[in-house]
Design a protein around this motif. Structure first.
Motif, PDB file in Angstrom:
ATOM      1  N   ALA A 213     -53.667  13.217 -13.828  1.00 36.42           N
ATOM      2  CA  ALA A 213     -53.173  13.754 -15.095  1.00 36.42           C
ATOM      3  C   ALA A 213     -51.810  13.198 -15.486  1.00 36.42           C
ATOM      4  CB  ALA A 213     -53.098  15.274 -15.019  1.00 36.42           C
ATOM      5  N   HIS A 264     -47.785  14.353 -22.445  1.00 39.24           N
ATOM      6  CA  HIS A 264     -47.815  15.773 -22.781  1.00 39.24           C
ATOM      7  C   HIS A 264     -48.429  16.031 -24.151  1.00 39.24           C
ATOM      8  CE1 HIS A 264     -45.685  16.770 -19.134  1.00 39.24           C
ATOM      9  NE2 HIS A 264     -44.852  15.775 -19.389  1.00 39.24           N
ATOM     10  N   TYR A 267     -52.139  16.715 -23.677  1.00 41.92           N
ATOM     11  CA  TYR A 267     -52.516  18.037 -23.189  1.00 41.92           C
ATOM     12  C   TYR A 267     -52.262  19.122 -24.224  1.00 41.92           C
ATOM     13  CZ  TYR A 267     -52.864  15.174 -19.096  1.00 41.92           C
ATOM     14  OH  TYR A 267     -53.213  14.171 -18.244  1.00 41.92           O
ATOM     15  N   TRP A 270     -55.472  18.903 -26.090  1.00 45.45           N
ATOM     16  CA  TRP A 270     -56.582  19.488 -25.341  1.00 45.45           C
ATOM     17  C   TRP A 270     -56.486  21.008 -25.304  1.00 45.45           C
ATOM     18  CZ3 TRP A 270     -57.472  16.046 -20.366  1.00 45.45           C
ATOM     19  CH2 TRP A 270     -57.876  14.779 -20.779  1.00 45.45           C
ATOM     20  N   ARG A 271     -55.273  21.535 -25.222  1.00 44.11           N
ATOM     21  CA  ARG A 271     -55.106  22.988 -25.199  1.00 44.11           C
ATOM     22  C   ARG A 271     -55.688  23.590 -26.479  1.00 44.11           C
ATOM     23  NH1 ARG A 271     -52.008  26.458 -21.700  1.00 44.11           N
ATOM     24  NH2 ARG A 271     -52.131  28.541 -22.576  1.00 44.11           N
ATOM     25  N   ALA A 285     -54.223  20.351 -13.764  1.00 44.02           N
ATOM     26  CA  ALA A 285     -53.789  18.962 -13.634  1.00 44.02           C
ATOM     27  C   ALA A 285     -53.687  18.547 -12.177  1.00 44.02           C
ATOM     28  CB  ALA A 285     -52.435  18.779 -14.313  1.00 44.02           C
ATOM     29  N   PHE A 298     -46.194  20.173 -17.091  1.00 40.93           N
ATOM     30  CA  PHE A 298     -47.611  20.060 -17.437  1.00 40.93           C
ATOM     31  C   PHE A 298     -48.227  21.412 -17.788  1.00 40.93           C
ATOM     32  CE2 PHE A 298     -46.802  16.127 -15.288  1.00 40.93           C
ATOM     33  CZ  PHE A 298     -47.675  15.210 -15.857  1.00 40.93           C
ATOM     34  N   GLU A 303     -49.606  23.485 -23.199  1.00 41.91           N
ATOM     35  CA  GLU A 303     -50.240  22.354 -22.513  1.00 41.91           C
ATOM     36  C   GLU A 303     -51.333  22.865 -21.570  1.00 41.91           C
ATOM     37  OE1 GLU A 303     -47.799  19.070 -21.268  1.00 41.91           O
ATOM     38  OE2 GLU A 303     -46.094  19.781 -22.474  1.00 41.91           O
ATOM     39  N   LEU A 304     -51.426  22.304 -20.382  1.00 50.35           N
ATOM     40  CA  LEU A 304     -52.477  22.706 -19.464  1.00 50.35           C
ATOM     41  C   LEU A 304     -52.160  24.069 -18.854  1.00 50.35           C
ATOM     42  CD1 LEU A 304     -53.188  19.278 -17.714  1.00 50.35           C
ATOM     43  CD2 LEU A 304     -54.315  20.287 -19.710  1.00 50.35           C
TER      44      LEU A 304
END
Length: 538
Positions: A213, A264, A267, A270-271, A285, A298, A303-304
């Protein structure tokens, strides 16, 4: 398709889950006698995981792949490799797992594809400077007629991180040459992975483990890496520290191929995708970062959801090291308003009983570290076979299959990937219906370590894991996350609410003191805590 819903008004399921990693090739062979684990095999063993007491399973890549790196070289992100089954088999697995109350996390490999992927085959057929090559990191070489690699980066698996193609250009691969790195500065790449996420979310997966990641973006100039002359693996991400130092004590390395700030943005995107789906879908991650603070970046709120805490895995057997890691990790994730994760083994590192010295002492230490880990706030990740006390196997050279073995001549990771024993007195120990050894040979003395043998022994490591996971679920559900760790005279003490955890990393027994003994990793005669042992007290 069945998905599990969120708990009404409660914390997301992943925040304090125990997740069991399934290395698909080595868990259970359900398709026949080929000696390779597969999706039907996993489905057949889901009741075992339910009885063990875990909340979810993470499955390593099962996508179409030449298997040069055992699935981490993906040729088609939207299909199942025939070795492992079909799309119908993954649908059945998801339905069955959800029916048992188990969540399912699947591996996502966004840093690189297989060289058999349709994109890379198109890139090889296209001209330098073409849109097809722009999806990857193709560059002209240096030196006379471009005969030298574009920079000095080294592959994590050993040797140069660049391979030259017939027309003279070079492509980057931070891992094996069969795994070309994608160029995440190309918008096509981001759009493609949004689509891949949705494909699997639509099928009902509960989350993703994000491979490498921290590596999607490289410093745009692709400059040389500055490194000490004695650095043998300059391209490698931060891994277990052989000296056992805490992350804060490490000297930071120059790594233009890892931890670039642009990653970042991926992510955050993706979030947003994950939030569109019900059931608290999540992503964790695999980010080998150099400090707890960079790990926590992260898992900021946009984010993740999680990042593996490899500092715990990297710590050597020491009360002081464990206390440092616990306090540093909890402090770092608190800044991100996130929960920590804890892990002691996975498919890329030496199994922790061996890492802690091997034999009876290594196993006792492994059980103690596990019991301490399960008391900590956040989630815990277990690696298949650790509940059986399996050690690292010395795989004979002719049976090794890790690509790093072929590039470096070092044993590699095969020793932690040997198929696990289920039953019987000889290989394949119930791994499948076939006779003889599976894809990596099992030791001839593993019969006492099989699931069948250990279920019949209340003092076995498997029985201990079942008790420990049941105690975690009973005693720590909804517990306060406020946790402190101290080390005094080689004894680790962790306090979490009314729970007191002691781990003796010294060489002499110490008094248990006051408190009700709830569970121990080994015998504690005469109200004393022996070396290599941990307890929970109330």
């Amino acid at each position: 398709m069945t998905t599990l819903t969120s708990s009404p008004g409660g914390a997301p399921w992943w925040r304090d889950a125990v997740v069991y990693q399934v290395y698909v090739r080595s868990f259970a062979d359900g398709l026949g006698a080929d000696g390779i684990g597969d999706l039907p095999g996993i489905t057949s063993r889901l009741p075992y995981l339910c009885d063990l007491g875990v909340d979810a399973l993470w499955i390593t890549p099962f996508y179409t792949s030449p298997q040069k790196d055992h699935g981490y070289d993906v040729a088609d992100y939207r299909d199942v490799d025939p070795r492992f089954g079909t799309l119908a088999d993954i649908d059945t697995l998801l339905e069955t797992a959800h029916g048992l109350g188990l969540r399912v996390i699947v591996d996502l490999v966004p840093n690189h594809t297989s060289d058999a992927h349709v994109w890379f085959q198109a890139a090889l057929a296209a001209e330098p400077g073409s849109p097809e090559r722009a999806r990857y990191l193709f560059r002209d070489g240096r030196g006379p007629e471009g005969s030298e690699p574009p920079n000095n980066w080294q592959s994590v698996f050993g040797g140069p991180a660049w391979t030259r193609v017939p027309d003279g250009q070079w492509y980057l691969h931070l891992f094996d040459s069969s795994q070309p790195d994608l160029d995440w500065r190309n918008p096509e790449v981001g759009d493609e992975f949004d689509s891949v996420l949705r494909f699997w979310l639509d099928r009902g997966v509960d989350g993703f483990r994000v491979d490498v990641a921290h590596g999607l973006y490289k410093e745009e100039s692709l400059r040389d890496q500055e490194r000490p002359a004695a650095d043998e693996e300059p391209g490698a991400p931060g891994g277990p520290d052989p000296e056992g130092h805490s992350m804060v004590e490490r000297v930071l390395r120059d790594e233009p191929m890892w931890e670039q700030p642009e990653v970042h943005d991926v992510y955050r995107r993706w979030r947003t995708v994950l939030a569109e789906y019900p059931g608290d879908r999540m992503a964790v991650a695999e980010a080998w970062t150099q400090t707890p603070e960079s790990m926590a970046e992260f898992i900021r709120s946009d984010e993740l959801h999680q990042a593996f805490n490899f500092a715990w895995l990297s710590a050597h057997w020491s009360a002081e090291s464990f206390a440092d890691v616990i306090n540093e990790s909890i402090e770092a994730v608190a800044v991100a308003e996130a929960a920590p994760t804890w892990v002691l083994s996975n498919h890329d590192v030496e199994r922790h009983p061996t890492r802690y010295g091997g034999g009876p002492v290594g196993l006792a230490r492994a059980r103690a570290a596990t019991l301490a880990m399960l008391a900590l706030p956040g989630s815990a990740y277990l690696y298949q076979g650790e509940e059986l006390g399996l050690e690292q196997v010395d795989v004979p050279p002719e049976a090794r299959q890790d690509p790093s073995w072929f590039r470096t001549g070092e044993p590699g990771r095969d020793g932690c990937r040997v198929p696990i024993p289920w039953s019987g007195s000889a290989p394949p120990y119930g791994f499948g219906d076939g006779a003889g050894q599976p894809w990596i040979p099992q030791p001839e003395d593993w019969a006492p370590l099989s699931v069948e043998a250990q279920l019949a022994d209340e003092d076995s490591t498997l029985s201990f894991y079942r008790r420990a996971l049941a105690a975690r679920r009973k005693l720590l559900a909804g517990a306060d996350d406020d946790t402190t760790a101290t080390a005094t005279d080689h004894v680790l003490e962790v306090r979490r609410g009314g729970l007191r955890v002691l781990l003796n990393a010294g060489t002499a027994p110490v008094p248990l003191g006051d408190g009700e003994l709830l569970i121990s990793s080994g015998p504690c005669p005469d109200n004393m805590l022996p070396p290599h042992t941990a307890v929970w007290l109330r």
